[in-house]
Write a protein that holds these residues in place. Structure first.
Motif, PDB file in Angstrom:
ATOM      1  N   ARG A 122       0.802  -1.223   0.000  1.00 27.60           N
ATOM      2  CA  ARG A 122       0.000   0.000   0.000  1.00 27.60           C
ATOM      3  C   ARG A 122       0.834   1.272   0.000  1.00 27.60           C
ATOM      4  NH1 ARG A 122      -2.742   1.355   5.532  1.00 27.60           N
ATOM      5  NH2 ARG A 122      -0.528   1.852   5.862  1.00 27.60           N
ATOM      6  N   ASP A 123       1.934   1.283   0.730  1.00 27.59           N
ATOM      7  CA  ASP A 123       2.665   2.523   0.999  1.00 27.59           C
ATOM      8  C   ASP A 123       3.899   2.728   0.136  1.00 27.59           C
ATOM      9  OD1 ASP A 123       0.829   3.047   3.015  1.00 27.59           O
ATOM     10  OD2 ASP A 123       2.007   1.977   4.517  1.00 27.59           O
ATOM     11  N   LEU A 124       4.276   1.757  -0.693  1.00 26.81           N
ATOM     12  CA  LEU A 124       5.440   1.901  -1.563  1.00 26.81           C
ATOM     13  C   LEU A 124       5.002   1.845  -3.021  1.00 26.81           C
ATOM     14  CD1 LEU A 124       6.980   1.220   1.122  1.00 26.81           C
ATOM     15  CD2 LEU A 124       8.689   0.113  -0.317  1.00 26.81           C
ATOM     16  N   GLN A 125       5.551   2.749  -3.805  1.00 29.58           N
ATOM     17  CA  GLN A 125       5.244   2.802  -5.231  1.00 29.58           C
ATOM     18  C   GLN A 125       6.547   2.949  -6.008  1.00 29.58           C
ATOM     19  OE1 GLN A 125       2.562   5.975  -6.287  1.00 29.58           O
ATOM     20  NE2 GLN A 125       1.986   5.036  -8.228  1.00 29.58           N
ATOM     21  N   PHE A 126       6.715   2.120  -7.040  1.00 30.86           N
ATOM     22  CA  PHE A 126       7.945   2.114  -7.818  1.00 30.86           C
ATOM     23  C   PHE A 126       7.674   2.653  -9.219  1.00 30.86           C
ATOM     24  CE2 PHE A 126       8.344  -1.182  -4.629  1.00 30.86           C
ATOM     25  CZ  PHE A 126       9.607  -0.955  -4.109  1.00 30.86           C
ATOM     26  N   GLY A 127       8.687   3.297  -9.778  1.00 26.08           N
ATOM     27  CA  GLY A 127       8.530   3.854 -11.112  1.00 26.08           C
ATOM     28  C   GLY A 127       9.862   4.211 -11.723  1.00 26.08           C
ATOM     29  N   GLN A 128       9.782   4.974 -12.801  1.00 28.63           N
ATOM     30  CA  GLN A 128      10.971   5.343 -13.564  1.00 28.63           C
ATOM     31  C   GLN A 128      10.987   6.857 -13.758  1.00 28.63           C
ATOM     32  OE1 GLN A 128      12.129   4.557 -18.066  1.00 28.63           O
ATOM     33  NE2 GLN A 128      12.182   2.645 -16.894  1.00 28.63           N
ATOM     34  N   ALA A 129      12.014   7.496 -13.214  1.00 32.58           N
ATOM     35  CA  ALA A 129      12.196   8.938 -13.386  1.00 32.58           C
ATOM     36  C   ALA A 129      13.005   9.180 -14.654  1.00 32.58           C
ATOM     37  CB  ALA A 129      12.903   9.533 -12.174  1.00 32.58           C
ATOM     38  N   VAL A 130      12.468   9.980 -15.559  1.00 29.49           N
ATOM     39  CA  VAL A 130      13.125  10.245 -16.841  1.00 29.49           C
ATOM     40  C   VAL A 130      13.157  11.750 -17.088  1.00 29.49           C
ATOM     41  CG1 VAL A 130      12.463   8.038 -17.850  1.00 29.49           C
ATOM     42  CG2 VAL A 130      10.936   9.986 -18.072  1.00 29.49           C
ATOM     43  N   TRP A 131      14.104  12.166 -17.906  1.00 32.23           N
ATOM     44  CA  TRP A 131      14.255  13.578 -18.242  1.00 32.23           C
ATOM     45  C   TRP A 131      13.430  13.903 -19.477  1.00 32.23           C
ATOM     46  CZ3 TRP A 131      15.849  17.880 -16.086  1.00 32.23           C
ATOM     47  CH2 TRP A 131      16.134  18.986 -16.883  1.00 32.23           C
ATOM     48  N   ASP A 132      12.552  14.896 -19.351  1.00 35.86           N
ATOM     49  CA  ASP A 132      11.698  15.323 -20.453  1.00 35.86           C
ATOM     50  C   ASP A 132      12.360  16.504 -21.156  1.00 35.86           C
ATOM     51  OD1 ASP A 132       9.751  16.083 -22.207  1.00 35.86           O
ATOM     52  OD2 ASP A 132       8.130  16.143 -20.741  1.00 35.86           O
ATOM     53  N   GLU A 133      12.788  16.292 -22.392  1.00 35.91           N
ATOM     54  CA  GLU A 133      13.468  17.345 -23.136  1.00 35.91           C
ATOM     55  C   GLU A 133      12.544  18.527 -23.420  1.00 35.91           C
ATOM     56  OE1 GLU A 133      16.458  17.823 -23.942  1.00 35.91           O
ATOM     57  OE2 GLU A 133      17.444  15.915 -23.571  1.00 35.91           O
ATOM     58  N   ASN A 134      11.256  18.266 -23.602  1.00 41.66           N
ATOM     59  CA  ASN A 134      10.324  19.342 -23.941  1.00 41.66           C
ATOM     60  C   ASN A 134      10.093  20.283 -22.759  1.00 41.66           C
ATOM     61  OD1 ASN A 134       9.947  18.336 -26.567  1.00 41.66           O
ATOM     62  ND2 ASN A 134       8.370  16.907 -25.856  1.00 41.66           N
ATOM     63  N   TRP A 142       5.114   6.051 -13.093  1.00 42.17           N
ATOM     64  CA  TRP A 142       4.927   5.060 -12.039  1.00 42.17           C
ATOM     65  C   TRP A 142       4.510   3.722 -12.635  1.00 42.17           C
ATOM     66  CZ3 TRP A 142       7.191   6.395  -7.874  1.00 42.17           C
ATOM     67  CH2 TRP A 142       7.229   7.735  -7.476  1.00 42.17           C
ATOM     68  N   GLY A 143       5.153   2.673 -12.159  1.00 51.68           N
ATOM     69  CA  GLY A 143       4.871   1.328 -12.633  1.00 51.68           C
ATOM     70  C   GLY A 143       5.730   0.899 -13.801  1.00 51.68           C
ATOM     71  N   ALA A 144       6.499   1.829 -14.392  1.00 53.43           N
ATOM     72  CA  ALA A 144       7.353   1.499 -15.537  1.00 53.43           C
ATOM     73  C   ALA A 144       8.686   0.948 -15.041  1.00 53.43           C
ATOM     74  CB  ALA A 144       7.578   2.732 -16.405  1.00 53.43           C
ATOM     75  N   VAL A 150      11.406   5.480  -6.190  1.00 52.98           N
ATOM     76  CA  VAL A 150      10.473   4.902  -5.231  1.00 52.98           C
ATOM     77  C   VAL A 150       9.828   6.022  -4.422  1.00 52.98           C
ATOM     78  CG1 VAL A 150      12.301   4.565  -3.510  1.00 52.98           C
ATOM     79  CG2 VAL A 150      10.186   3.249  -3.335  1.00 52.98           C
ATOM     80  N   ARG A 151       8.532   5.868  -4.176  1.00 58.06           N
ATOM     81  CA  ARG A 151       7.801   6.819  -3.335  1.00 58.06           C
ATOM     82  C   ARG A 151       7.260   6.085  -2.117  1.00 58.06           C
ATOM     83  NH1 ARG A 151       3.230  10.338  -6.025  1.00 58.06           N
ATOM     84  NH2 ARG A 151       2.282   8.294  -6.395  1.00 58.06           N
ATOM     85  N   VAL A 152       7.442   6.694  -0.957  1.00 63.39           N
ATOM     86  CA  VAL A 152       7.011   6.103   0.308  1.00 63.39           C
ATOM     87  C   VAL A 152       5.957   7.005   0.936  1.00 63.39           C
ATOM     88  CG1 VAL A 152       7.714   5.468   2.643  1.00 63.39           C
ATOM     89  CG2 VAL A 152       9.200   4.932   0.704  1.00 63.39           C
ATOM     90  N   ILE A 153       4.865   6.406   1.376  1.00 60.70           N
ATOM     91  CA  ILE A 153       3.802   7.130   2.071  1.00 60.70           C
ATOM     92  C   ILE A 153       3.757   6.630   3.507  1.00 60.70           C
ATOM     93  CG2 ILE A 153       1.337   7.636   2.174  1.00 60.70           C
ATOM     94  CD1 ILE A 153       1.207   7.105  -0.827  1.00 60.70           C
ATOM     95  N   ALA A 154       4.011   7.516   4.446  1.00 62.25           N
ATOM     96  CA  ALA A 154       3.914   7.188   5.869  1.00 62.25           C
ATOM     97  C   ALA A 154       2.637   7.823   6.403  1.00 62.25           C
ATOM     98  CB  ALA A 154       5.134   7.706   6.625  1.00 62.25           C
ATOM     99  N   CYS A 155       1.738   7.003   6.910  1.00 65.48           N
ATOM    100  CA  CYS A 155       0.428   7.528   7.289  1.00 65.48           C
ATOM    101  C   CYS A 155      -0.066   6.916   8.595  1.00 65.48           C
ATOM    102  CB  CYS A 155      -0.593   7.269   6.179  1.00 65.48           C
ATOM    103  SG  CYS A 155      -0.825   5.520   5.792  1.00 65.48           S
ATOM    104  N   LEU A 312      17.818   3.456 -19.194  1.00 62.68           N
ATOM    105  CA  LEU A 312      17.949   2.769 -17.914  1.00 62.68           C
ATOM    106  C   LEU A 312      18.103   1.263 -18.082  1.00 62.68           C
ATOM    107  CD1 LEU A 312      15.378   4.688 -15.704  1.00 62.68           C
ATOM    108  CD2 LEU A 312      17.862   4.812 -15.629  1.00 62.68           C
ATOM    109  N   ALA A 313      17.662   0.734 -19.209  1.00 61.90           N
ATOM    110  CA  ALA A 313      17.797  -0.705 -19.425  1.00 61.90           C
ATOM    111  C   ALA A 313      19.244  -1.101 -19.686  1.00 61.90           C
ATOM    112  CB  ALA A 313      16.922  -1.135 -20.593  1.00 61.90           C
ATOM    113  N   THR A 314      20.070  -0.139 -20.089  1.00 63.58           N
ATOM    114  CA  THR A 314      21.474  -0.438 -20.377  1.00 63.58           C
ATOM    115  C   THR A 314      22.422   0.341 -19.482  1.00 63.58           C
ATOM    116  OG1 THR A 314      21.540   1.292 -22.070  1.00 63.58           O
ATOM    117  CG2 THR A 314      20.933  -0.921 -22.786  1.00 63.58           C
ATOM    118  N   TYR A 315      21.852   1.091 -18.528  1.00 62.65           N
ATOM    119  CA  TYR A 315      22.674   1.954 -17.687  1.00 62.65           C
ATOM    120  C   TYR A 315      23.008   1.259 -16.379  1.00 62.65           C
ATOM    121  CZ  TYR A 315      23.839   5.801 -14.543  1.00 62.65           C
ATOM    122  OH  TYR A 315      24.445   6.610 -13.626  1.00 62.65           O
TER     123      TYR A 315
END
Length: 321
Positions: A122-134, A142-144, A150-155, A312-315
């Motif tokens: 519930r409290d952890l979410q994974f994703g891919q941070a990428v640079w947007d040239e535009n 998120w989910g890619a 990673v994002r953490v929600i403490a509640c 990121l697949a080759t980095y």
């Protein structure tokens, strides 16, 4: 001769003397006591409100600290899931990252609890941070996968929960019908690619970094293939001779260019703040050493370069110390 009226010469009659009393004065008796009691009630209510609000603010700050630490701990475990041959699978990466995040969160107290509870599902979410040239900014998908973010929600907002995420119980607010307060904070951490160098501790090696910077116009012209090719370099002998070799050259000390600032044009102080001419000479001839990098906080010298962000697949990221 003066005469005294009989009415004035009579002796006073003995008896009671009646004094008239204002009825409004009798009604004011005890009014100060009632007013003081009302003021005390207001003061106590304000004190109780302040105590509960301070308790909420303290607990939310503690939750934020736990979320920050958990996000950072979970993010550092994502590196083994990146690269052309990742050490861990996507599911393994999520599991290891989640375990690290929950462990760090559990080491932080909040409010009346000695540990902060996290639910990985519930409290952890994974994703891919990428640079947007535009937009020229970092965006998160998120989910890619592969994951580098990673994002953490403490509640504390789950009613009747047996875990440590139940709402915060108030001290004085129940008098006004408010028994609990629901709190929630979040934190996000990402492994952002960059261009960098590293010399292992105790190594005598050097890295090829020239301590001289170019102006943007000259650099972009060089990248676009514009420049002179008047000399050749022999890497075996180190000799420089006249004649082109297909490698463009840049004049580090151009003469007569009024657009450039005065001085030696872009000498960069990499290393000791008391950098001398001998230090610059050594760095130009041999590159930076471990002593130079120690002034950057450790063994690594990393420059963030989002515009040149790799796939990121080759980095394969390197975590600096």
């Amino acid at each position: 001769m003066w005469s005294v009226p009989k009415s004035l010469s009579r002796p006073p009659r003995h008896g009671r003397i009646r004094i008239a009393c204002n009825p409004t004065e009798r009604d004011r008796r005890g009014s100060i006591l009632v007013l003081a009691a009302a003021i005390l009630v207001v003061i106590f209510a304000m004190v109780a409100f302040s105590v509960d609000m301070s308790y909420i603010a303290l607990t939310k700050t503690q939750l934020q600290i736990a979320a920050d630490g958990a996000a950072l701990a979970g993010c550092l475990e994502l590196r083994d899931g990146l690269g052309p041959q990742p050490i861990n699978t996507t599911m393994e990466t999520m599991s290891i990252s989640g375990a690290a995040a929950t462990a760090v969160a559990g080491a932080n107290r909040n409010g009346d609890l000695t540990a902060t509870y996290l639910s990985v599902q519930r409290d952890l979410q994974f994703g891919q941070a990428v640079w947007d040239e535009n937009s020229q900014r970092w965006t998160t998908n998120w989910g890619a996968a592969p994951y580098n973010c990673v994002r953490v929600i403490a509640c504390r907002n789950s009613d009747e929960s047996p875990n440590g995420d139940r709402p915060l119980e108030m001290m004085f607010a129940p008098v006004m019908g408010i028994d609990t307060a629901s709190l929630s904070t979040s934190a996000t951490a990402a492994l952002l690619p960059g261009v960098g160098f590293k010399i292992s501790s105790g190594s005598a090696g050097t890295i090829d970094v020239l301590p001289i910077a170019l102006d943007v116009g000259t650099w972009e012209a060089l990248i676009n293939g514009t420049g002179s090719d008047d000399y050749s370099y022999n890497p075996s002998t180190g000799a420089v001779t006249s004649g082109g070799d297909g490698i463009l050259e840049v004049d580090l000390y151009p003469y007569g260019n009024g657009a450039l600032p005065p001085g030696n044009r872009g000498t960069v102080d990499l290393g000791s703040p008391n950098n001398s001419t001998n230090d610059l000479k050594r760095q130009i001839l041999y590159g930076l050493n471990a002593y130079d990098l120690s002034f950057f906080g450790g063994e690594s010298f990393v420059v963030d370069c989002p515009a040149r962000m790799p796939n990121l697949a080759t980095y394969s990221p390197t975590v600096s110390t």
